[in-house]
Design a protein around this motif. Structure first.
Motif, PDB file in Angstrom:
ATOM      1  N   ILE A  32       0.864  -1.184   0.000  1.00 31.44           N
ATOM      2  CA  ILE A  32       0.000   0.000   0.000  1.00 31.44           C
ATOM      3  C   ILE A  32       0.900   1.233   0.000  1.00 31.44           C
ATOM      4  CG2 ILE A  32      -2.003  -1.051   1.159  1.00 31.44           C
ATOM      5  CD1 ILE A  32      -0.959   0.267   3.763  1.00 31.44           C
ATOM      6  N   PRO A  33       0.413   2.362  -0.521  1.00 31.29           N
ATOM      7  CA  PRO A  33       1.245   3.563  -0.523  1.00 31.29           C
ATOM      8  C   PRO A  33       1.780   3.853   0.881  1.00 31.29           C
ATOM      9  CG  PRO A  33      -0.746   3.945  -1.799  1.00 31.29           C
ATOM     10  CD  PRO A  33      -0.918   2.609  -1.136  1.00 31.29           C
ATOM     11  N   GLY A  34       3.039   4.199   0.980  1.00 30.11           N
ATOM     12  CA  GLY A  34       3.642   4.513   2.272  1.00 30.11           C
ATOM     13  C   GLY A  34       4.431   3.358   2.866  1.00 30.11           C
ATOM     14  N   LEU A  35       4.217   2.135   2.327  1.00 33.33           N
ATOM     15  CA  LEU A  35       4.935   0.978   2.882  1.00 33.33           C
ATOM     16  C   LEU A  35       6.409   1.023   2.459  1.00 33.33           C
ATOM     17  CD1 LEU A  35       3.855  -1.597   4.457  1.00 33.33           C
ATOM     18  CD2 LEU A  35       4.229  -2.816   2.321  1.00 33.33           C
ATOM     19  N   THR A  36       7.297   0.961   3.444  1.00 34.68           N
ATOM     20  CA  THR A  36       8.724   0.991   3.099  1.00 34.68           C
ATOM     21  C   THR A  36       9.243  -0.434   2.867  1.00 34.68           C
ATOM     22  OG1 THR A  36       9.422   0.807   5.396  1.00 34.68           O
ATOM     23  CG2 THR A  36       9.111   3.047   4.539  1.00 34.68           C
ATOM     24  N   ILE A  37      10.406  -0.510   2.252  1.00 36.20           N
ATOM     25  CA  ILE A  37      11.034  -1.823   2.033  1.00 36.20           C
ATOM     26  C   ILE A  37      11.274  -2.512   3.381  1.00 36.20           C
ATOM     27  CG2 ILE A  37      13.149  -2.969   1.223  1.00 36.20           C
ATOM     28  CD1 ILE A  37      11.422  -1.995  -1.098  1.00 36.20           C
ATOM     29  N   LEU A  38      11.651  -1.733   4.393  1.00 39.41           N
ATOM     30  CA  LEU A  38      11.875  -2.352   5.706  1.00 39.41           C
ATOM     31  C   LEU A  38      10.575  -2.941   6.255  1.00 39.41           C
ATOM     32  CD1 LEU A  38      13.619  -3.094   8.095  1.00 39.41           C
ATOM     33  CD2 LEU A  38      13.227  -0.819   9.044  1.00 39.41           C
ATOM     34  N   MET A  39       9.471  -2.229   6.068  1.00 35.14           N
ATOM     35  CA  MET A  39       8.195  -2.768   6.558  1.00 35.14           C
ATOM     36  C   MET A  39       7.834  -4.055   5.813  1.00 35.14           C
ATOM     37  SD  MET A  39       6.487   0.929   6.909  1.00 35.14           S
ATOM     38  CE  MET A  39       4.888   0.851   7.640  1.00 35.14           C
ATOM     39  N   VAL A  40       8.161  -4.097   4.525  1.00 36.36           N
ATOM     40  CA  VAL A  40       7.924  -5.322   3.751  1.00 36.36           C
ATOM     41  C   VAL A  40       8.751  -6.470   4.335  1.00 36.36           C
ATOM     42  CG1 VAL A  40       8.306  -6.422   1.501  1.00 36.36           C
ATOM     43  CG2 VAL A  40       7.338  -4.114   1.605  1.00 36.36           C
ATOM     44  N   LEU A  41      10.028  -6.187   4.622  1.00 35.11           N
ATOM     45  CA  LEU A  41      10.896  -7.238   5.175  1.00 35.11           C
ATOM     46  C   LEU A  41      10.373  -7.733   6.525  1.00 35.11           C
ATOM     47  CD1 LEU A  41      14.391  -5.741   4.280  1.00 35.11           C
ATOM     48  CD2 LEU A  41      13.406  -7.853   3.373  1.00 35.11           C
ATOM     49  N   LEU A  42       9.934  -6.795   7.349  1.00 26.73           N
ATOM     50  CA  LEU A  42       9.402  -7.187   8.663  1.00 26.73           C
ATOM     51  C   LEU A  42       8.157  -8.061   8.484  1.00 26.73           C
ATOM     52  CD1 LEU A  42       9.851  -3.730  10.426  1.00 26.73           C
ATOM     53  CD2 LEU A  42      10.997  -5.850  11.118  1.00 26.73           C
ATOM     54  N   ARG A  43       7.335  -7.675   7.501  1.00 25.58           N
ATOM     55  CA  ARG A  43       6.115  -8.465   7.258  1.00 25.58           C
ATOM     56  C   ARG A  43       6.464  -9.868   6.774  1.00 25.58           C
ATOM     57  NH1 ARG A  43       1.338  -5.434   4.372  1.00 25.58           N
ATOM     58  NH2 ARG A  43       1.438  -4.358   6.364  1.00 25.58           N
ATOM     59  N   ILE A  44       7.427  -9.947   5.855  1.00 22.23           N
ATOM     60  CA  ILE A  44       7.829 -11.276   5.357  1.00 22.23           C
ATOM     61  C   ILE A  44       8.342 -12.124   6.519  1.00 22.23           C
ATOM     62  CG2 ILE A  44       9.490 -12.525   3.905  1.00 22.23           C
ATOM     63  CD1 ILE A  44       9.357 -10.126   1.936  1.00 22.23           C
ATOM     64  N   ARG A  45       9.213 -11.532   7.331  1.00 20.99           N
ATOM     65  CA  ARG A  45       9.802 -12.308   8.433  1.00 20.99           C
ATOM     66  C   ARG A  45       8.737 -12.722   9.463  1.00 20.99           C
ATOM     67  NH1 ARG A  45      13.603  -9.293  12.278  1.00 20.99           N
ATOM     68  NH2 ARG A  45      11.545  -8.749  13.073  1.00 20.99           N
ATOM     69  N   ASP A  46       7.813 -11.796   9.746  1.00 18.67           N
ATOM     70  CA  ASP A  46       6.823 -12.100  10.795  1.00 18.67           C
ATOM     71  C   ASP A  46       5.694 -12.999  10.316  1.00 18.67           C
ATOM     72  OD1 ASP A  46       8.382 -10.525  12.343  1.00 18.67           O
ATOM     73  OD2 ASP A  46       7.043  -8.787  12.365  1.00 18.67           O
ATOM     74  N   GLU A  47       5.344 -12.891   9.008  1.00 19.84           N
ATOM     75  CA  GLU A  47       4.131 -13.594   8.567  1.00 19.84           C
ATOM     76  C   GLU A  47       4.380 -14.710   7.552  1.00 19.84           C
ATOM     77  OE1 GLU A  47       1.412 -10.576   7.168  1.00 19.84           O
ATOM     78  OE2 GLU A  47       1.682  -9.392   9.000  1.00 19.84           O
ATOM     79  N   ILE A  48       5.532 -14.663   6.849  1.00 21.36           N
ATOM     80  CA  ILE A  48       5.721 -15.661   5.781  1.00 21.36           C
ATOM     81  C   ILE A  48       6.918 -16.578   6.037  1.00 21.36           C
ATOM     82  CG2 ILE A  48       5.981 -16.002   3.275  1.00 21.36           C
ATOM     83  CD1 ILE A  48       4.944 -13.125   2.889  1.00 21.36           C
TER      84      ILE A  48
END
Ligand code: SF4
Ligand code: FES
Length: 248
Positions: A32-48
């Motif tokens: 979504i607009p505003g999502l940083t690459i770091l937030m993506v990495l955190l999401r991958i690590r926490d959820e995938i």
């Protein structure tokens, strides 16, 4: 608000698995607009995938720990918007010129070793001053850009010289040395610049300016290299004209 799923291709490697070469793993993440690459990495690590390794701390471009290669360009993951590339595939790789420990985590030891070499602290003749040493606004301005360095090693990763010469001191250390050389309160002897007066030091720079492009804080390490070269030439000629007598 518009949202799409993007593919993040992330370089994976585990230095403890000696028989396995680096490889890429792809993850689909809704952006979504505003999502940083770091937030993506955190999401991958926490959820995938909890095995994904990367560094981060401040999430606001201050600690310098999340530098990496993002779609071919070195930047901080926490200040880079995932939707800013005009492509729905984003490739993430670790910083070059440093050994990978795991995935996006590199061994920073060579970077810190070079940093220590230049004595990155204020040096005074009297080590115990009794009162503070004030600076004028002008004096502070001279060191402004170098004070902004957050030691993220982006410039070190972008520099072409360390891959040819691992003993090259590197752009971040030069920027820090210039920060203290220009500091009105610093009293390091001029002869201490001899530590960077060779091809491992400021004369080893190829002047391709990649360090300037890579720096997320608008520091210009090449300016420091030019400044230190000038200081060295001035010091050398003074020494010659004073018949080899060192003034410091
Ligand atoms: S000079 Fe810029 S790129 Fe290099 S370590 Fe400092 S902040 Fe990072
Ligand atoms: S998390 Fe601190 S600079 Fe990115």
């Amino acid at each position: 608000m518009r949202s799409d799923s993007y593919t993040f291709k992330i370089l994976r490697y585990d230095s403890t698995e000696h028989d396995r070469e680096p490889y890429f793993t792809s993850y689909r993440v809704r952006v979504i607009p505003g999502l940083t690459i770091l937030m993506v990495l955190l999401r991958i690590r926490d959820e995938i995938d909890g095995t994904l390794a990367f560094r981060s701390s401040c999430r606001s471009a201050v600690c310098g720990s999340c530098a990496m290669v993002i779609n071919g360009k070195i930047d901080l993951a926490c200040r880079t918007q995932a939707a800013s590339f005009g492509t729905d595939t984003i490739i993430l790789e670790p910083l070059p010129n440093l050994q990978i420990i795991k995935d996006l985590v590199v061994d920073m030891t060579p970077f810190w070793k070079m940093y220590e070499k230049i004595k990155p602290y204020l040096i005074r003749r009297n080590q115990n001053p009794e009162k503070e040493i004030p600076q004028t606004e002008e004096e502070r301005k001279r060191i402004d850009q170098y004070v902004n360095c957050i030691l993220c090693a982006s410039c070190y990763g972008a520099c072409p010289v360390p891959s040819k010469d691992p003993d090259y001191i590197g752009p971040a250390a030069f920027a820090k040395l210039e920060r203290f050389v220009l500091d009105s309160r610093d009293e390091r002897p001029k002869r201490s610049l001899e530590a960077v007066n060779d091809d491992k030091g400021v004369w080893g720079c190829d002047m391709v300016l990649r360090c300037i492009d890579a720096c997320p804080k608008d520091v210009r390490p090449t300016d420091s290299i030019v400044g230190l070269r000038k200081q060295l030439l001035k010091y050398k000629s003074k020494k010659i004209f004073s018949m080899g007598k060192d003034e410091d």
